[in-house]
Design an enzyme around this catalytic site. Structure first.
Site, PDB file in Angstrom:
ATOM      1  N   GLY A 239       0.723  -1.253  -0.147  1.00  0.00           N
ATOM      2  CA  GLY A 239      -0.003  -0.035   0.031  1.00  0.00           C
ATOM      3  C   GLY A 239       0.780   1.324   0.059  1.00  0.00           C
ATOM      4  O   GLY A 239       2.159   1.356  -0.341  1.00  0.00           O
ATOM      5  N   SER A 240       0.221   2.145   0.462  1.00  0.00           N
ATOM      6  CA  SER A 240       1.105   3.468   0.402  1.00  0.00           C
ATOM      7  C   SER A 240       2.433   3.672   1.539  1.00  0.00           C
ATOM      8  O   SER A 240       2.155   2.815   2.538  1.00  0.00           O
ATOM      9  CB  SER A 240       0.078   4.699   0.737  1.00  0.00           C
ATOM     10  OG  SER A 240      -0.415   4.530   2.184  1.00  0.00           O
ATOM     11  N   GLY A 244       2.767   2.077   5.252  1.00  0.00           N
ATOM     12  CA  GLY A 244       4.031   1.183   5.546  1.00  0.00           C
ATOM     13  C   GLY A 244       4.751   1.665   6.661  1.00  0.00           C
ATOM     14  O   GLY A 244       5.111   0.721   7.432  1.00  0.00           O
ATOM     15  N   GLU A 261       5.791  -3.602   0.669  1.00  0.00           N
ATOM     16  CA  GLU A 261       5.635  -3.087  -0.955  1.00  0.00           C
ATOM     17  C   GLU A 261       4.729  -1.891  -1.022  1.00  0.00           C
ATOM     18  O   GLU A 261       3.785  -1.813  -0.977  1.00  0.00           O
ATOM     19  CB  GLU A 261       4.710  -4.431  -1.517  1.00  0.00           C
ATOM     20  CG  GLU A 261       5.714  -5.788  -1.665  1.00  0.00           C
ATOM     21  CD  GLU A 261       6.781  -5.738  -2.423  1.00  0.00           C
ATOM     22  OE1 GLU A 261       7.135  -4.752  -3.260  1.00  0.00           O
ATOM     23  OE2 GLU A 261       7.489  -6.771  -2.449  1.00  0.00           O
TER      24      GLU A 261
END
Ligand code: NAD
EC number: 1.2.1.3
Length: 508
Positions: A239-240, A244, A261
């Site tokens: 995600g963003s 993260g 990721e």
């Protein structure tokens, strides 16, 4: 679409917590899944509450003890059957992905194909989870390493690849002997339910206990429970960068493992020796495919001054030919953004870019009228900018392409690397020296660096992921499986003495 919704029994309000074939009651908030294609409600889903979340985790803990005892190649055989089932469901699931998320039908099918491919990869892997052997410094000793499963793998996924990212994680995690608990994006819960049903049928047919594949639908709060949960040794989160950073800090505070990721800000360098026609396809697909909502979408083009005008004019011409509309109509190139919040972010970025001095070569805007009632269809646009602009340094998840000029390759590489993110990068050149410089340790600082291919669209055989604010995680191919296992070093003494390491004497 109605028959596909019925096939997966996606009508009314569906339960959102499952341990496999069982769906648990919960009192969590109901989530409405709206299609960005037509702006209408598809179905509702009941979010997890704490009790149903805990019940799913307990089921996973119990299942782990049985699943890890099944030999890895046998686990691989079950993943092979999941791949077969996905082949049978490719058409239906691909259409549902396209309808719920808004990507083109081709990309919806492509996403399911990626799931099938990772199943095939995982089947082979199930016979290759091998460690090394080493020579011991002591006589009559043998030393080797082996890889054991971790336990429960938590998977938090983003809306833009609503099903493939889960499969990259879960298929590898399963052959490695782990059980999984998946929290999909709250923007795409229905495709997740469809996957759960496809998978549960295979597990049930093989008499595998409930809990190997768990689903917990919910928003950020459910993701936070997972990050905090000591019962989950590995949290794989896609995600963003904002998400993260939060997950990484929470998981690290309990010394758990995270695999991140996150966002990208991907550039293609177009050199004087580039094949400009090939570069055009790579750049346009990279920038407008999935309406600019791929983590690997091309956001920046760094173009040599000698070919700048020629290339930009091709680009502007190509943008004039793009067909924007219903993604299920295969004649269209560009579908909608995920929701109207994404449209607002797109419009704000355009304004910010203009305020910083960006000059729009192709103007953006929101499409209105018949076929665009959802309010989620926007025009892909191109702005001439400088790399240091605040907005250029930021990932806007929309089809805004920034173009800029360079003189020397050193300068181009510095621009390519001069952003906080480090996911995907590319150079278009037929010049071997330039290509090799770009790939060298003084070249691209990204996890993915391509030559004569755009930034977007990766094959499952390679390790996928990026550096810096992209989070550093690697998923999918190569030896990414190691993140889902713990390494154990074993030293065995088959002699009649007990010599100590480093020659230490300890006589009694
Ligand atoms: P998002 O960060 O808003 O949400 C992603 C997931 O995280 C959702 O399931 C959400 O509920 C959950 N979440 C949000 N905040 C959380 C928190 N504090 N703790 C735990 N969970 C939380 O992202 P999005 O809008 O769904 O997806 C777009 C982003 O994902 C882009 O930045 C894109 O680049 C990135 N992405 C990266 C990759 C990659 O492989 N690098 C792949 C796909 C998407």
């Amino acid at each position: 679409m109605q028959n596909i919704l019925q096939q997966f029994q996606l009508t009314g309000t569906h339960a959102g917590v499952s341990t496999g074939s069982s769906w648990l009651q919960s009192t969590g908030q109901s989530i409405d899944s709206m299609s960005p294609v037509d702006g209408k409600l598809i179905a509702g889903v009941q979010s997890a509450d704490r009790a149903s979340y805990d019940a799913a985790i307990e089921s996973a803990q119990a299942a782990y003890l049985k699943w890890r005892a099944i030999p890895a190649p046998r686990r691989g055989e079950i993943v092979r059957q999941i791949g077969e089932s996905l082949r049978k469901n490719k058409e239906a699931l691909g259409r549902l992905v396209s309808f719920e998320m808004g990507k083109s039908l081709q990309e919806g099918f492509g996403e399911v194909q990626e799931m099938i491919d990772i199943c095939d990869f995982a089947v082979g892997l199930s016979r290759q989870l091998h460690g090394l052997t080493m020579h011991s410094e002591r006589p009559g000793h043998r030393m080797y390493e082996q890889w054991h499963p971790l336990g429960i793998v938590g998977i938090i996924s983003a809306f833009n690849f609503p099903v493939a990212v889960w499969s990259w994680n879960s298929m590898l995690a399963w052959v490695c002997g782990n059980v999984c608990i998946w929290k999909p994006s709250e923007k795409t819960p229905l495709t997740a339910i469809a996957c759960q049903k496809i998978t549960a049928e295979v597990f049930a047919a093989n008499d595998i206990p409930e809990g190997v594949s768990c689903l917990v639908i919910g928003g950020r709060d459910v993701g936070e429970w997972m990050a905090q949960d000591k019962r989950i040794p590995l949290v794989s989160a896609t995600g963003s960068t904002r998400m993260g950073k939060s997950v990484a800090a929470t998981v690290a505070s309990r010394l758990g493992k995270s695999l991140l990721e996150l966002g990208g800000n991907n550039a293609i360098i177009i050199t004087p020796d580039a094949d400009l026609d090939m570069s055009l396809i790579g750049a346009v697909f990279g920038a407008v495919g999935t309406a600019g909502q791929r983590c690997t979408s091309t956001r920046r083009l760094i173009i040599h001054e000698d070919v700048y005008d020629a290339f930009v004019s091709k680009l502007v011409n190509a943008y004039g030919q793009l067909r924007i509309g219903d993604p299920l109509d295969e004649n269209n190139h560009v579908g909608p953004l995920i929701d109207t919040d994404a449209v607002k972010a797109y419009l704000t970025s355009i304004e910010e870019c203009k305020a910083e001095g960006g000059k729009f070569l192709v103007e953006g805007g929101v499409l209105k009228g018949a076929g665009f009632e959802s309010g989620c269809y926007v025009k892909p646009c191109i702005a001439e900018v400088e790399n240091h602009y605040k907005i250029v340094q930021h990932e806007t998840f929309a089809p805004i392409l920034y173009v800029m000029k360079y003189k020397t390759l050193d300068e181009a590489i510095a621009m390519q690397n001069g952003v906080p993110q480090g996911l995907s990068s590319a150079i278009m050149t037929t010049n071997l020296r330039e290509a090799e410089q770009f790939l060298s340790n003084a070249g691209s600082d990204c996890g993915i660096a391509n030559v004569n291919i755009g930034t977007s669209g990766a094959e499952i055989g390679g390790a996928f992921g990026g550096e810096k604010e992209t989070g550093g995680g690697r998923e999918s191919g190569s030896d990414a499986w190691k993140a889902y296992m713990r390494r154990q070093t074993n030293t065995i003494n088959y002699s009649t003495h007990l010599p100590l390491a480093q020659g230490i004497k300890f006589d009694l």
